[in-house]
Design a protein around this motif. Structure first.
Motif, PDB file in Angstrom:
ATOM      1  N   GLU A   1       0.827  -1.210   0.000  1.00  0.00           N
ATOM      2  CA  GLU A   1       0.000   0.000   0.000  1.00  0.00           C
ATOM      3  C   GLU A   1       0.862   1.261   0.000  1.00  0.00           C
ATOM      4  N   ARG A   2       1.964   1.248   0.735  1.00  0.00           N
ATOM      5  CA  ARG A   2       2.876   2.392   0.769  1.00  0.00           C
ATOM      6  C   ARG A   2       3.484   2.618  -0.614  1.00  0.00           C
ATOM      7  N   LEU A   3       3.915   1.531  -1.260  1.00  0.00           N
ATOM      8  CA  LEU A   3       4.490   1.658  -2.600  1.00  0.00           C
ATOM      9  C   LEU A   3       3.460   2.187  -3.604  1.00  0.00           C
ATOM     10  N   VAL A   4       2.243   1.689  -3.536  1.00  0.00           N
ATOM     11  CA  VAL A   4       1.193   2.181  -4.443  1.00  0.00           C
ATOM     12  C   VAL A   4       1.005   3.678  -4.243  1.00  0.00           C
ATOM     13  N   ALA A   5       0.928   4.119  -2.996  1.00  0.00           N
ATOM     14  CA  ALA A   5       0.733   5.546  -2.704  1.00  0.00           C
ATOM     15  C   ALA A   5       1.885   6.389  -3.250  1.00  0.00           C
ATOM     16  N   VAL A   6       3.101   5.873  -3.185  1.00  0.00           N
ATOM     17  CA  VAL A   6       4.267   6.597  -3.699  1.00  0.00           C
ATOM     18  C   VAL A   6       4.273   6.575  -5.226  1.00  0.00           C
ATOM     19  N   LEU A   7       3.905   5.450  -5.825  1.00  0.00           N
ATOM     20  CA  LEU A   7       3.999   5.280  -7.273  1.00  0.00           C
ATOM     21  C   LEU A   7       2.931   6.034  -8.064  1.00  0.00           C
ATOM     22  N   VAL A   8       1.733   6.179  -7.519  1.00  0.00           N
ATOM     23  CA  VAL A   8       0.657   6.827  -8.285  1.00  0.00           C
ATOM     24  C   VAL A   8       1.076   8.196  -8.824  1.00  0.00           C
ATOM     25  N   PRO A   9       1.572   9.116  -7.996  1.00  0.00           N
ATOM     26  CA  PRO A   9       1.961  10.413  -8.567  1.00  0.00           C
ATOM     27  C   PRO A   9       3.157  10.320  -9.523  1.00  0.00           C
ATOM     28  N   LEU A  10       4.057   9.377  -9.297  1.00  0.00           N
ATOM     29  CA  LEU A  10       5.198   9.215 -10.196  1.00  0.00           C
ATOM     30  C   LEU A  10       4.741   8.696 -11.561  1.00  0.00           C
ATOM     31  N   LEU A  11       3.812   7.751 -11.567  1.00  0.00           N
ATOM     32  CA  LEU A  11       3.270   7.250 -12.826  1.00  0.00           C
ATOM     33  C   LEU A  11       2.469   8.333 -13.533  1.00  0.00           C
ATOM     34  N   ARG A  12       1.690   9.085 -12.784  1.00  0.00           N
ATOM     35  CA  ARG A  12       0.903  10.177 -13.378  1.00  0.00           C
ATOM     36  C   ARG A  12       1.840  11.182 -14.041  1.00  0.00           C
ATOM     37  N   ARG A  13       2.937  11.489 -13.373  1.00  0.00           N
ATOM     38  CA  ARG A  13       3.904  12.445 -13.905  1.00  0.00           C
ATOM     39  C   ARG A  13       4.622  11.902 -15.143  1.00  0.00           C
ATOM     40  N   SER A  14       4.650  10.591 -15.318  1.00  0.00           N
ATOM     41  CA  SER A  14       5.302  10.011 -16.487  1.00  0.00           C
ATOM     42  C   SER A  14       4.465  10.164 -17.756  1.00  0.00           C
ATOM     43  N   CYS A  15       3.209  10.545 -17.598  1.00  0.00           N
ATOM     44  CA  CYS A  15       2.332  10.725 -18.758  1.00  0.00           C
ATOM     45  C   CYS A  15       2.627  12.070 -19.420  1.00  0.00           C
ATOM     46  N   PRO A  16       2.657  12.090 -20.740  1.00  0.00           N
ATOM     47  CA  PRO A  16       2.918  13.345 -21.456  1.00  0.00           C
ATOM     48  C   PRO A  16       1.861  14.400 -21.151  1.00  0.00           C
ATOM     49  N   ARG A  17       2.303  15.655 -20.974  1.00  0.00           N
ATOM     50  CA  ARG A  17       1.359  16.766 -20.788  1.00  0.00           C
ATOM     51  C   ARG A  17       0.484  16.882 -22.032  1.00  0.00           C
ATOM     52  N   GLY A  18      -0.786  17.045 -21.798  1.00  0.00           N
ATOM     53  CA  GLY A  18      -1.722  17.177 -22.907  1.00  0.00           C
ATOM     54  C   GLY A  18      -2.078  15.851 -23.560  1.00  0.00           C
ATOM     55  N   GLY A  19      -1.614  14.760 -23.004  1.00  0.00           N
ATOM     56  CA  GLY A  19      -1.869  13.440 -23.578  1.00  0.00           C
ATOM     57  C   GLY A  19      -3.078  12.741 -23.003  1.00  0.00           C
ATOM     58  N   GLY A  20      -3.834  13.420 -22.164  1.00  0.00           N
ATOM     59  CA  GLY A  20      -5.043  12.819 -21.608  1.00  0.00           C
ATOM     60  C   GLY A  20      -4.791  11.633 -20.700  1.00  0.00           C
ATOM     61  N   GLY A  21      -3.606  11.552 -20.119  1.00  0.00           N
ATOM     62  CA  GLY A  21      -3.292  10.437 -19.218  1.00  0.00           C
ATOM     63  C   GLY A  21      -2.790   9.201 -19.937  1.00  0.00           C
ATOM     64  N   PHE A  22      -2.624   9.279 -21.258  1.00  0.00           N
ATOM     65  CA  PHE A  22      -2.130   8.144 -22.036  1.00  0.00           C
ATOM     66  C   PHE A  22      -0.610   8.225 -22.171  1.00  0.00           C
ATOM     67  N   GLY A  23      -0.010   7.076 -22.470  1.00  0.00           N
ATOM     68  CA  GLY A  23       1.394   7.049 -22.836  1.00  0.00           C
ATOM     69  C   GLY A  23       2.383   7.036 -21.696  1.00  0.00           C
ATOM     70  N   GLY A  24       1.930   6.764 -20.491  1.00  0.00           N
ATOM     71  CA  GLY A  24       2.851   6.735 -19.359  1.00  0.00           C
ATOM     72  C   GLY A  24       3.653   5.444 -19.292  1.00  0.00           C
ATOM     73  N   SER A  25       4.808   5.543 -18.694  1.00  0.00           N
ATOM     74  CA  SER A  25       5.626   4.362 -18.438  1.00  0.00           C
ATOM     75  C   SER A  25       6.580   4.703 -17.299  1.00  0.00           C
ATOM     76  N   TYR A  26       7.016   3.668 -16.612  1.00  0.00           N
ATOM     77  CA  TYR A  26       7.892   3.894 -15.470  1.00  0.00           C
ATOM     78  C   TYR A  26       8.771   2.671 -15.299  1.00  0.00           C
ATOM     79  N   GLU A  27      10.078   2.874 -15.247  1.00  0.00           N
ATOM     80  CA  GLU A  27      11.026   1.795 -15.007  1.00  0.00           C
ATOM     81  C   GLU A  27      11.894   2.173 -13.826  1.00  0.00           C
ATOM     82  N   LEU A  28      12.015   1.250 -12.912  1.00  0.00           N
ATOM     83  CA  LEU A  28      12.765   1.488 -11.693  1.00  0.00           C
ATOM     84  C   LEU A  28      13.872   0.450 -11.583  1.00  0.00           C
TER      85      LEU A  28
END
Length: 146
Positions: free
Chosen positions: A11-38
């Motif tokens: 649950e802690r990881l999910v809470a941390v990852l949500v904003p990071l994944l959201r930020r990985s989405c292109p601006r103006g892309g409607g929330g599409f195209g995100g990716s995250y590699e750790l």
């Protein structure tokens, strides 16, 4: 895949990852195209719960952002653990921002590499695995402290 329901690390990881994944989405892309590699050290990943727990948290975080078609990947190697998630939904035609974002990232990386070759001073490429790992560590430390 084991169940991590009720696991506070998950649950802690999910809470941390949500904003990071959201930020990985292109601006103006409607929330599409995100990716995250750790990429983390093996001991560090084990302290977080291991690669299976990290992948599961990435999957849950992505789904919470509406990534109904996603791909996770990961594995443990002698020196590093790699885990990631990619939004695999088809990007609507009217959302050219996603393609433009990918082109801009490629140009920015090429520019940084070119400057590094010119003067020999190493630089971190925005969005590189080094930068992403540092951002994750800072967000996780803040999430644990907060």
């Amino acid at each position: 895949m084991p169940s991590f329901v009720g696991d506070p690390r998950h649950e802690r990881l999910v809470a941390v990852l949500v904003p990071l994944l959201r930020r990985s989405c292109p601006r103006g892309g409607g929330g599409f195209g995100g990716s995250y590699e750790l990429r983390l050290g093996v001991d560090e990943a084990e302290e977080l719960g291991g690669v299976a727990l990290i992948r599961s948290a990435m999957r849950k975080a992505g789904r919470s952002l509406g990534w109904v078609k996603l791909q996770t990947f990961g594995g443990s190697f002698p020196q590093v653990v790699v885990a990631g998630v990619v939004d695999r939904r088809e990007v609507p035609a009217e959302s050219a921002a996603v393609e433009e974002y990918e082109l801009q990232r490629g140009r920015a990386a090429a520019e940084v590499i070119g400057r590094t070759w010119q003067d020999g001073k190493p630089r971190a490429v925005p969005g590189s695995v080094f930068v992403v790992a540092q951002e994750f560590r800072a967000a996780y430390a803040e999430g644990v402290a907060g």
